[in-house]
Design a protein around this motif. Structure first.
Motif, short mmCIF file in Angstrom:
data_model
loop_
_atom_site.label_atom_id
_atom_site.label_comp_id
_atom_site.label_asym_id
_atom_site.label_seq_id
_atom_site.Cartn_x
_atom_site.Cartn_y
_atom_site.Cartn_z
N VAL A 1 4.68 -11.57 -12.13
CA VAL A 1 3.46 -10.84 -12.49
C VAL A 1 3.30 -9.70 -11.50
O VAL A 1 3.28 -9.91 -10.29
N ILE A 2 3.20 -8.48 -12.02
CA ILE A 2 3.07 -7.28 -11.18
C ILE A 2 1.83 -6.51 -11.64
O ILE A 2 1.62 -6.32 -12.84
N ALA A 3 1.01 -6.09 -10.69
CA ALA A 3 -0.18 -5.31 -11.01
C ALA A 3 -0.44 -4.29 -9.92
O ALA A 3 -0.11 -4.54 -8.74
N GLY A 4 -1.00 -3.15 -10.29
CA GLY A 4 -1.29 -2.13 -9.31
C GLY A 4 -2.48 -1.27 -9.70
O GLY A 4 -2.78 -1.12 -10.89
N LEU A 5 -3.17 -0.74 -8.70
CA LEU A 5 -4.30 0.16 -8.91
C LEU A 5 -4.09 1.39 -8.04
O LEU A 5 -3.78 1.28 -6.86
N SER A 6 -4.25 2.58 -8.65
CA SER A 6 -4.08 3.81 -7.88
C SER A 6 -5.32 4.69 -8.04
O SER A 6 -6.03 4.61 -9.04
N ARG A 7 -5.54 5.53 -7.02
CA ARG A 7 -6.64 6.49 -7.08
C ARG A 7 -6.17 7.80 -6.44
O ARG A 7 -5.54 7.79 -5.37
N SER A 8 -6.46 8.89 -7.09
CA SER A 8 -6.16 10.20 -6.54
C SER A 8 -7.39 10.80 -5.88
O SER A 8 -8.53 10.51 -6.30
N PHE A 9 -7.21 11.63 -4.87
CA PHE A 9 -8.32 12.21 -4.10
C PHE A 9 -8.27 13.73 -4.16
O PHE A 9 -7.23 14.32 -4.37
N SER B 1 5.19 3.62 2.30
CA SER B 1 4.86 2.30 1.76
C SER B 1 4.70 1.31 2.90
O SER B 1 5.53 1.26 3.81
N VAL B 2 3.62 0.54 2.84
CA VAL B 2 3.35 -0.50 3.83
C VAL B 2 3.30 -1.84 3.09
O VAL B 2 2.31 -2.14 2.42
N PRO B 3 4.36 -2.65 3.15
CA PRO B 3 4.39 -3.91 2.43
C PRO B 3 3.85 -5.07 3.27
O PRO B 3 3.81 -5.01 4.50
N GLY B 4 3.42 -6.09 2.58
CA GLY B 4 2.99 -7.32 3.22
C GLY B 4 3.36 -8.52 2.37
O GLY B 4 3.63 -8.38 1.17
N LEU C 1 0.86 -1.17 0.00
CA LEU C 1 0.00 0.00 0.00
C LEU C 1 0.90 1.23 0.00
O LEU C 1 1.68 1.44 0.92
N ASP C 2 0.80 2.03 -1.07
CA ASP C 2 1.62 3.24 -1.21
C ASP C 2 0.75 4.47 -1.02
O ASP C 2 -0.37 4.55 -1.58
N LEU C 3 1.25 5.43 -0.27
CA LEU C 3 0.56 6.69 -0.03
C LEU C 3 1.44 7.84 -0.48
O LEU C 3 2.64 7.85 -0.22
#
Length: 295
Positions: free
Chosen positions: A287-295, A50-53, A35-37
């Protein structure tokens, strides 16, 4: 999100085919979440975190029922990112630099019961390859750059280096080779570069961009700062990385599939001292995938 299966053993750049033939290869399956902020303070400067798991499993090729499983939160990083030139720039290119502090939040001594050759079943820490973190303080420096070249195509480059000044993590490996009884705290690096172009002329594909480039990531033999004792598997992977990004409104989706072209398990500090050269297992692809959203 990132997932891969490592199972091809290498010593240097030489594939150890006999391990597959004898069915004694070690298989790792790893799922990485992050999770990236990014909070924009000014048009140029942002706070980042960044909070990795991780969820991972490890087993021998000949004994798939005897599986070791590990998971949890990794080492959190917090820092600052800044663009060199105030966006948007006149030439539509820019360069960013960032620095982050790595906190020792990750589990580095997850344990389980192992079955040894003599039939005993002691409880020992899992292999460091399936530990969520290394439990040490560190810091990272990174850069990102892009610039248009021709025919709406842009060249891009990203690079990062994670510095781990601490010598070892203090977690026992129970390995018998001299100097390998404790896990080494290792630096890590990643370089990416290539070309990207938006898909034009098709209304339904507006917002889609395709990229192709190279990727190199790994663990150095010796850290940039501090000592490099203890057990580590230094080496690198060079991959061809096709990728895509689709942006619509406040959302953006990213996916890539790096395919390994060269794998190299380099000789470690303890290998040099012991006149040996250990091996390491690598994957064919990731395999790498990501989804981002701006506020």
């Amino acid at each position: 999100f990132r997932t891969y299966n490592s199972f091809r053993h290498y010593v240097g750049t030489v594939y150890q085919e006999q391990r597959a033939i004898k069915h004694n290869a070690i298989v790792n399956h790893v799922d990485l979440f992050e999770l990236d902020l990014n909070y924009q303070l000014t048009p140029r400067v942002s706070m980042i975190a960044s909070v990795p798991g991780m969820e991972a499993s490890r087993h021998g090729q000949a004994s798939p029922l005897n599986v070791y499983r590990s998971g949890g939160i990794g080492d959190v990083t917090v820092g600052v990112q800044s663009w060199i030139f105030r966006p948007p720039t006149e030439n539509h290119g820019n360069v960013s630099i960032s620095g982050q502090l790595k906190l020792p939040t990750g589990i580095n001594d997850a344990k389980g019961r192992k079955t040894l050759a003599d039939g005993s079943t002691p409880i020992e820490p899992f292999d460091e390859s399936i530990q969520p973190g290394d439990g040490t303080w560190g810091f990272s420096l990174a850069t990102e750059a892009y610039h248009p070249v021709v025919w709406k195509t842009a060249a891009y480059f990203t690079g990062s280096w994670l510095f781990s000044p601490q010598d070892t993590t203090g977690v026992l490996t129970y390995r018998s080779a001299p100097g390998e009884g404790v896990v080494s705290a290792t630096d890590q690096y990643l370089w990416r570069g290539g070309f990207s172009r938006p898909v034009t002329g098709v209304k339904l594909l507006r917002g889609l961009a395709l990229s192709a480039g190279g990727r190199m990531e790994g663990v150095p033999v010796r850290d940039a700062f501090g000592k490099s004792n203890g057990f580590r598997r230094p080496g690198y992977v060079i991959s061809f990385e096709p990728s895509m990004m689709y942006a619509r409104g406040r959302y953006a989706f990213y996916a890539s599939g790096p395919w390994a072209m060269e794998r190299n398990r380099k000789i470690s500090v303890t290998d040099i001292a012991n006149h040996a050269h250990g091996d390491a297992a690598f994957s064919d692809y990731t395999v790498i995938a990501g989804l981002s959203r701006s506020f």
